[in-house]
Design an enzyme around this catalytic site. Structure first.
Site: not given
Length: 181
Positions: A119, A158, A173
């Site tokens: 991420c 995250h 994202d």
């Protein structure tokens, strides 16, 4: 995901703000006393984002050939192309290798070596690209609650992005690693 955004010291007026998706890519602010914080350029060893990546190489990597203006249409297209072209990968930590988050390392690994990332790598690379196009982007932290069976509250590990498009906040994202499209 539970989005967490509590401003860093020196950013008044939004303490305890959390974010929720509205289903159309937009986000809304909620008051939340358990919120964590917004990521800054110095959090998690992330350097200043003033250093640019090679946008032409990035767009070749993701197969994007569209407009380069900071509009919602461009954000959506770049986001989709990135998610379809660059895989989620967490091999480096499993092999005991350090993950480098500086712009040249991200560009080398995800663009020139045609590898994937996790991420932070994905969303930092996307952030560099979007800022290079003129978007205003902020990093956000989030807790992953997907498939949780216990009542324990996980850490905010995250990273995702808040992108201002013409005065409206949108979430981006590209680094969740599962069921992202």
């Amino acid at each position: 995901l539970e989005l967490l955004a509590d401003p860093l010291p020196g950013r008044p007026g939004q303490a305890g703000t959390s974010w929720r998706t509205l289903g159309d890519g937009k986000i809304a602010r909620n008051r939340n006393p358990t919120a964590v914080r917004r990521l800054s350029e110095t959090d998690a060893g992330v350097p200043s984002l003033a250093a640019a990546i090679d946008l032409d190489a990035y767009f070749r990597r993701i197969g994007y050939q569209g407009d380069r203006t900071p509009t919602l249409k461009v954000l959506q297209a770049v986001h989709l192309c990135h998610a379809q072209a660059i895989p989620f990968e967490n091999l480096d930590p499993l092999l005991g290798r350090a993950v480098q988050l500086d712009p040249p390392s991200l560009e080398r690994k995800l663009i020139h070596e045609s590898r994937g990332g996790y991420c932070y790598e994905h969303n930092l690379l996307l952030r560099h690209a979007l800022e290079g196009l003129g978007f205003h982007v902020k990093g956000l932290a989030a807790r992953v609650l997907w498939n949780r069976t216990d009542a324990a509250i996980p850490a905010g590990t995250h990273m995702l992005l808040q992108v201002d498009v013409e005065g409206e906040d949108h979430l981006a994202d590209v680094g969740f690693g599962g069921q992202t499209l």
